[in-house]
Design an enzyme around this catalytic site. Structure first.
Site, PDB file in Angstrom:
ATOM      1  N   HIS A 263       0.823  -1.205   0.000  1.00 13.71           N
ATOM      2  CA  HIS A 263       0.000   0.000   0.000  1.00 13.71           C
ATOM      3  C   HIS A 263       0.858   1.256   0.000  1.00 13.71           C
ATOM      4  O   HIS A 263       0.633   2.190  -0.775  1.00 13.71           O
ATOM      5  CB  HIS A 263      -0.910  -0.007   1.222  1.00 13.71           C
ATOM      6  CG  HIS A 263      -1.726   1.233   1.363  1.00 13.71           C
ATOM      7  ND1 HIS A 263      -2.910   1.426   0.685  1.00 13.71           N
ATOM      8  CD2 HIS A 263      -1.533   2.368   2.086  1.00 13.71           C
ATOM      9  CE1 HIS A 263      -3.404   2.614   0.986  1.00 13.71           C
ATOM     10  NE2 HIS A 263      -2.597   3.197   1.840  1.00 13.71           N
TER      11      HIS A 263
ATOM     12  N   HIS B  70       3.508   6.222  -1.927  1.00 12.45           N
ATOM     13  CA  HIS B  70       4.213   7.387  -1.398  1.00 12.45           C
ATOM     14  C   HIS B  70       5.717   7.345  -1.662  1.00 12.45           C
ATOM     15  O   HIS B  70       6.463   8.034  -0.982  1.00 12.45           O
ATOM     16  CB  HIS B  70       3.972   7.496   0.112  1.00 12.45           C
ATOM     17  CG  HIS B  70       2.545   7.688   0.475  1.00 12.45           C
ATOM     18  ND1 HIS B  70       1.889   8.888   0.312  1.00 12.45           N
ATOM     19  CD2 HIS B  70       1.625   6.835   0.976  1.00 12.45           C
ATOM     20  CE1 HIS B  70       0.632   8.762   0.717  1.00 12.45           C
ATOM     21  NE2 HIS B  70       0.449   7.526   1.117  1.00 12.45           N
TER      22      HIS B  70
ATOM     23  N   LYS C 207      -4.331  10.916  -8.136  1.00 10.13           N
ATOM     24  CA  LYS C 207      -3.890  11.061  -6.748  1.00 10.13           C
ATOM     25  C   LYS C 207      -3.951  12.538  -6.415  1.00 10.13           C
ATOM     26  O   LYS C 207      -3.231  13.352  -6.976  1.00 10.13           O
ATOM     27  CB  LYS C 207      -2.461  10.536  -6.574  1.00 10.13           C
ATOM     28  CG  LYS C 207      -1.915  10.665  -5.151  1.00 10.13           C
ATOM     29  CD  LYS C 207      -2.505   9.624  -4.217  1.00 10.13           C
ATOM     30  CE  LYS C 207      -1.802   9.650  -2.868  1.00 10.13           C
ATOM     31  NZ  LYS C 207      -2.327   8.653  -1.934  1.00 10.13           N
TER      32      LYS C 207
END
Length: 366
Positions: free
Chosen positions: A215, A257, A300
């Protein structure tokens, strides 16, 4: 038919820690549901297991508590120990347009050029980078599809952990956590890292389809979803940051990220950089950027990312905050500048003796 978007706040998905294990004498925070310092007896707001963990003195005694000052000190030590980070000449970025808070959801490409003008790919031959990059292609992108973890992929996980544990940075992190009575040996620490980060749990319909590592570092995308468009704004790098459920779910990207992953996909033309809304104060690497982008058709809204750090730096910092401040802001100091990381545990399943997997971790504003 047009897809509508549903945003869920972290509060919808997770709960703050309600146990005193590892939190005795932790400084008071109004964000906590219950408390574990001596004052809680006076104010009648102790966690239910306060007396089991904090009286009498045993594990989680006051000397084992991780105070705010400890976090500032150890984070500076980890920052100094990031010997594999990019040098200023290794990366050239082109941030271009800075979006205002009310522009981040517009899904407009306001930056015609790629974010990365240049990356010295010799960085990627360093052992921690090479073992990290091998892990990135091990994941299905859509949530709800069970992961088929092969023997080779398990070896790649072990190899990544072996390489990061060779670094001074991760040795310093282990020494700190060992001193604070969280782990009795490096072997125990590594075994817990493997479960915490790579253990599979379900973000979809009961399939073992996700892990914290996937994730946070790899990210995903998926279609569909119902609910009011813009019901919650998915903002990063702000207190009380919102996140979208899944890796790519409900038509938007969440997770994802990592700067290395972003660079590699942008180079392939799969990621299109739109704008940034935050640029950290650091004039060397690691730096922090809050950015907007489109990934293979999925948007995003705010993806916070360290730029130019080594894989072990990001992995170590997120681990520190997940252990010390799960479910709430973790205040750190890097090169004299304040920075906060938010982590959340996955609360729907556990491993070991009730331990929680890491669900997400990302940078928020100081």
């Amino acid at each position: 038919p047009r897809t509508t978007l549903l945003f869920l706040s972290p509060e919808d998905l997770y709960t703050a820690p309600d146990s005193c294990k590892g939190r005795c004498e932790e400084p008071y925070s109004k964000e906590d549901e219950c408390h574990c310092n001596a004052e809680c007896e006076r104010y009648h707001n102790c966690c239910e297991d306060y007396y089991r963990h904090c009286r009498p003195v045993g594990f989680s005694s006051s000397r084992d508590a991780i105070a705010d000052e400890d976090l500032l000190h150890i984070s500076e030590q980890l920052y100094e120990a990031d010997h594999n980070k990019a040098r200023p000449t290794d990366i050239a970025i082109n941030p271009q347009y800075q979006a205002s808070p009310d522009e981040t959801g517009d899904q407009e490409d306001r930056s015609p050029q790629p974010l990365y003008k240049y990356v010295n790919e010799e960085l990627f031959s360093k052992p921690t980078y090479a073992s990290f990059i091998k892990l990135l292609d091990n994941y299905q992108r859509v949530t709800g599809r069970e992961e088929d973890v092969t023997a080779e992929e398990l070896r790649e996980q072990d190899n990544f952990l072996k390489e990061v544990m060779k670094t001074e940075l991760m040795k310093k992190l282990f020494a700190f956590l060992h001193k604070k009575n969280r782990y009795g040996s490096e072997q125990e620490f590594v075994a817990d890292l493997k479960e915490m980060w790579f253990g599979l749990y379900s973000r979809g319909d009961g399939e073992q389809d996700s892990s914290g590592f996937e994730h946070i570092f790899s990210g995903r995308a998926c279609t569909g979803g119902t609910g009011g468009a813009g019901q919650h704004q998915a903002r990063g790098l702000t207190p009380g940051s919102r996140l979208c459920l899944g890796e790519v779910k409900k038509g938007k990207v969440s997770g994802f990220h990592n700067w290395i992953r972003f660079y590699l996909l942008e180079k392939q033309g799969i990621v299109n950089y739109f704008s940034h809304n935050f640029n950290g104060p650091w004039d060397t690497y690691p730096d922090v950027l809050g950015l907007q982008f489109n990934w293979d058709g999925f948007y995003k809204e705010v993806g916070s990312a360290f730029i130019g750090c080594s894989p072990e730096f990001e992995f170590g910092l997120y681990t520190l905050c997940f252990i010390a401040r799960p479910g709430r802001a973790c205040h750190l100091s890097l090169g004299g500048y304040s920075l906060s990381i938010q982590t959340y545990p996955w609360t729907k399943s556990t491993y070991g003796n009730g331990k929680k997997y890491i669900a997400t971790a990302y940078v928020i504003s100081p």
